[in-house]
Design a protein around this motif. Structure first.
Motif, PDB file in Angstrom:
ATOM      1  N   GLN A  91     -30.496 -14.245   0.016  1.00 37.41           N
ATOM      2  CA  GLN A  91     -30.477 -15.169   1.137  1.00 37.41           C
ATOM      3  C   GLN A  91     -31.808 -15.890   1.262  1.00 37.41           C
ATOM      4  OE1 GLN A  91     -27.792 -15.909   3.111  1.00 37.41           O
ATOM      5  NE2 GLN A  91     -29.102 -17.512   3.946  1.00 37.41           N
ATOM      6  N   GLN A 110     -21.371 -20.927   3.607  1.00 36.38           N
ATOM      7  CA  GLN A 110     -22.795 -20.593   3.630  1.00 36.38           C
ATOM      8  C   GLN A 110     -23.591 -21.885   3.526  1.00 36.38           C
ATOM      9  OE1 GLN A 110     -23.785 -17.530   0.881  1.00 36.38           O
ATOM     10  NE2 GLN A 110     -25.748 -17.070   1.821  1.00 36.38           N
ATOM     11  N   ASN A 137     -27.835 -23.327   3.560  1.00 45.48           N
ATOM     12  CA  ASN A 137     -29.232 -22.878   3.561  1.00 45.48           C
ATOM     13  C   ASN A 137     -30.032 -23.619   4.634  1.00 45.48           C
ATOM     14  OD1 ASN A 137     -29.685 -25.379   2.400  1.00 45.48           O
ATOM     15  ND2 ASN A 137     -30.863 -24.595   0.681  1.00 45.48           N
TER      16      ASN A 137
END
Length: 866
Positions: free
Chosen positions: A526, A547, A549
């Motif tokens: 992560q 997901q 970032n």
């Protein structure tokens, strides 16, 4: 099990406890007890007197438990008395013990009502139930209490046949008791006798065994008189304790079992234990209340046993299942982790000093180094690890950190330069030796000695500051590792493990370690995902964000785009100039044809930045475990969008374009000058003029070759090397960036920039930071409603930048220390100092001054290209 008497002993004990804790309420007994004389039996005349007195005082009934069977006159008196019940005993047949016979009575007893006066059998020595019917002389014989209750009009068929629990709730001494002599003397109170059954019997004597009941705990046993009195009082007062029928108890137990099966599976074992404890307390309280208020005896012990057994069984099953699942999960996780293992943590590895050496060597340019560790419970140190030297290189032999140079380093709290030789003399003349203490939270953990080639160091202060920062980090690592090892050693002690019930094979620890390692992997992944310069988002095939970032989240926030609300199609439409149908076609190509596409992208909120949008489908890893719940359309994990910021590449190419334009203009002007010079010169000056033209052409040729070398540079290395760039552009960009801030403070910025200016030699991306650092310090120092001046001009082979303001200023000596010497300054001056050092590394010059109450002046000169 309850019906066959398996729990009868425990259930009886619990019943006795609850009976003794029953509260005494206002109660009017239906029975009066009369104790017979102990010395001699009363005569017939005395009985007549007593019976007449009872009749006058309106006694409802008379019971005589043990009449004298040899006194015929006594029976004559009993025969003449109404509402009289005599007690008659059953005697075993001497030839057949299973047969019972009624006690022989005289002929005058015919017609007298009688009942069996035998006492019931005890259960584990305690009598709780009343006497039941017994078969004797060809018929069923009822107990005397049942017969007496029936004579008074109470219907008692069931209790006569099956027996009942006698009500002792009001305590042993709740029935009024008189002596026969008092009745014989006529000392009676009508309110005590009226409408009550009067029971005559013998008191407890040493020669006669007593009866133990629930209320005789820690007391003398109860007499037959008291027992029959309580038995009759329970019937007359309709206070018989009724036991729950077997089928009702079975329903209760079934309900408890089913509810427990559902409840315990929803809670953890610790919570289940509390539920069990509360349930047991509730059963006890309910049993006591029902016994006291409703005269019912619930199978409390059976409820308690059912609840406890279900808790233990379900807890065991859950524990066994959890352990099996943990073992299975541990095996699977261990198999997966072996495929992509992380290096051991600093705490886990026995080679932690080697890791520290590797970290320092990769970061700092040291000629050699040695780490020393403190000896536990001593004031000495020992050598641990060395790099590019050996432990024998240390000339100092005492190793006592209470003496110099160790004590000096401790007192300083940072690196000290060792004037005398600490490490053996090296061949490098420019090497300086340092000693740094490793101290954390006041605890001395060791020392770090190293040598550094000062010829390669631009700033001693910067190097010492960096060494000090490293020492703090190293000391903190060592400190926490030491305490972690102590904790691990404590937990590893066998006795401590078993005393804390952690002995044997503890699967949850192994699972915890595996989960910890898995969490580290996920955390690293992560962190890597969030740390990517490429803004990235993964969509599933339904268009939902799986997901994203941190970089893309920040970009979307700056552009006021709700990243989690947009589908993949929405985001593509927002970032590109394509229509919605074109975007659908591109997305179809990515999903159906597995194509990887790259298209230009723009964010309207960031007009000066350039992006490329990469789109590709992600397939499942064939080696990864999947379940039916993981199935997705087209067997794809999702669609990955990567937004690459190509602004740097765009700017670097723009520098090349600027260089080409500058070169084109320079050569064009040179050729024009050459043509003009050759056409206007006189015949006699042609030779000199031709020489000047040749020199001019050679100069332009040199510049062309130099420019060609710069144009041939790779884009990837341009930002790290000197390159001819337009020195005006960074100033204009910085002025535009800070314009809003200075307007609030009423500060004006006036920039005098020439229309034409030679390119300057600098690192393309860092010149922007240099001018930003200079302007930041000048703005903070400037007074309100003042002006900051920027003058850029060309001076032969240099381009001169002059920045000055009208502000507070400071003493010039202190200003020079801030810029070139002192480390204890604010972040703004630190950035400015680093920026000016960078200018000097480019071959430029820096001059700066400040005057208190006047302001600050900074002048930078950079080499001009060509």
């Amino acid at each position: 099990m309850s019906q066959i008497g398996l729990f009868s002993g425990l259930s009886g004990w619990l019943y006795d406890r609850l009976v003794n804790y029953s509260a005494n309420r206002s109660y009017q007994p239906s029975v009066v007890l009369v104790k017979m004389p102990e010395s001699s039996a009363p005569s017939a005349i005395e009985w007549r007197t007593v019976l007449d007195a009872l009749s006058r005082h309106k006694a409802a009934q008379v019971l005589v438990l043990s009449p004298d069977i040899d006194d015929h006159d006594q029976f004559d008196q009993f025969a003449d008395t109404q509402n009289l019940v005599l007690g008659r005993y059953l005697i075993q047949d001497p030839d057949d013990p299973d047969k019972l016979h009624l006690q022989s009575w005289p002929e005058s007893s015919r017609g007298i009502v009688h009942g069996v006066a035998n006492l019931p059998e005890s259960a584990q020595g305690i009598v709780r139930h009343g006497t039941v019917q017994r078969f004797a002389d060809g018929s069923m014989q009822d107990p005397i209490a049942v017969v007496a209750a029936r004579e008074r009009g109470f219907d008692t068929p069931s209790v006569a046949e099956w027996g009942f629990l006698i009500n002792f709730n009001q305590g042993r001494y709740s029935l009024p008791t008189l002596h026969f002599e008092r009745l014989l003397a006529g000392d009676l109170i009508e309110e005590l006798i009226a409408d009550r059954s009067v029971v005559f019997g013998q008191p407890t004597m040493p020669s006669t065994p007593g009866i133990y009941t629930p209320v005789t705990s820690n007391m003398r046993p109860m007499s037959a008189l008291e027992f029959h009195g309580f038995m009759l009082d329970s019937l007359l007062g309709e206070r018989v304790i009724t036991e729950l029928p077997a089928w009702v108890a079975l329903l209760w137990l079934t309900a408890i079992t089913l509810i427990s099966v559902f409840i315990y599976q929803w809670f953890m074992i610790r919570e289940g234990a509390w539920i069990t404890i509360l349930s047991l307390a509730a059963y006890m309280t309910l049993g006591w209340l029902v016994l006291w208020l409703l005269y019912y005896w619930l199978p409390v012990l059976e409820f308690v046993m059912a609840q406890s057994v279900m808790f233990l069984w379900i807890s065991h099953e859950k524990s066994a299942r959890m352990e099996l699942e943990m073992r299975t999960m541990l095996a699977e996780m261990s198999s997966r982790l072996r495929k992509s293992a992380l290096p051991p943590r600093f705490y886990d590895t026995p080679h932690h000093w080697e890791q520290l050496v590797a970290m320092v060597d990769q970061t700092l340019s040291l000629t050699r180094l040695i780490f020393l560790e403190r000896v536990e419970a001593d004031h000495r140190v020992k050598e641990i690890q060395a790099l590019r030297c050996s432990l024998d290189s240390i000339d100092e032999r005492r190793r006592d950190y209470e003496r110099t140079p160790y004590s000096t380093a401790i007192a300083t709290g940072g690196p000290i330069r060792i004037e005398k030789t600490y490490l053996a003399k090296s061949d490098l003349e420019t090497e300086d030796q340092y000693l740094v203490p490793l101290i954390y939270s006041g605890e001395i953990l060791g020392f770090w000695a190293f040598g550094v080639d000062m010829a390669k160091i631009q700033s001693r202060q910067q190097m010492e500051s960096m060494a000090k920062d490293f020492s703090y980090q190293i000391a903190e690592l060592l400190y926490h590792r030491k305490h972690w090892l102590n904790k691990e050693a404590e937990e590893a002690r066998i006795l401590s493990q078993y005393l804390s019930l952690q002995g044997g094979e503890v699967v949850h620890k192994d699972v915890h370690q595996a989960l910890d390692l898995m969490e580290r992997r996920l955390s690293v992944q992560q962190s890597v995902f969030d740390g990517l310069e490429t803004a990235t988002v993964l969509y599933d095939l339904f268009g939902r964000v799986m997901q994203i970032n941190h970089h893309l989240e920040q970009l979307m926030a700056d552009a006021d785009i709700p990243a989690f609300d947009y589908t993949a199609l929405d985001l593509m439409f927002e970032l590109t100039n394509f229509g919605r149908e074109a975007c659908q076609d591109l997305l179809r190509q990515v999903v159906m044809e597995r194509r990887s596409l790259v298209v230009p992208a723009r964010l309207t909120a960031l007009p000066n930045q350039r992006f490329l949008l990469r789109m590709r489908a992600l397939n499942y890893d064939e080696t990864s475990a999947r379940t039916a719940a993981d199935s997705t359309p087209f067997e794809l994990l999702g669609v990955l969008f990567e937004l690459d910021d190509v602004s740097l590449i765009h700017r670097l190419y723009s520098h090349k374009e600027t260089l080409i334009q500058h070169l084109s203009q320079r050569i064009g002007r040179g050729l024009d000058n050459a043509i003009q010079l050759s056409s206007c010169v006189a015949e006699e000056d042609r030779v000199d003029t031709l020489g000047k033209v040749v020199e001019h052409i050679k100069s332009e040729n040199r510049m062309l070759k130099e420019a060609t070398a710069f144009l041939n540079k790779e884009i990837g290395t341009m930002s790290l090397q000197l390159f001819p760039i337009d020195g005006r552009q960074p100033i204009l960009e910085n002025i535009d960036a800070i314009s809003g801030h200075v307007e609030v403070s009423d500060i004006r910025i006036v920039a005098e920039l020439p229309d034409e200016l030679s390119l300057v030699m600098a690192e393309p991306e860092l010149l922007h930071d240099v001018t930003a650092s200079v302007l930041d310090v000048l703005i903070k120092d400037a007074s309100e409603e003042s002006t900051i001046h920027i003058i850029v001009e060309e001076q032969q082979e240099w381009v001169r930048y002059k920045f000055y303001n009208q502000g507070f200023g400071m003493p010039n000596d202190r200003f020079q220390e801030f810029l070139f010497e002192d480390d204890g300054v604010t972040e703004g001056y630190t950035q400015l100092r680093n920026a000016l050092h960078r200018v000097q590394s480019w071959g430029g010059t820096v001059e700066a001054s400040s005057e208190l109450g006047i302001g600050t002046n900074i002048e930078i000169k950079l080499r001009a290209f060509g």
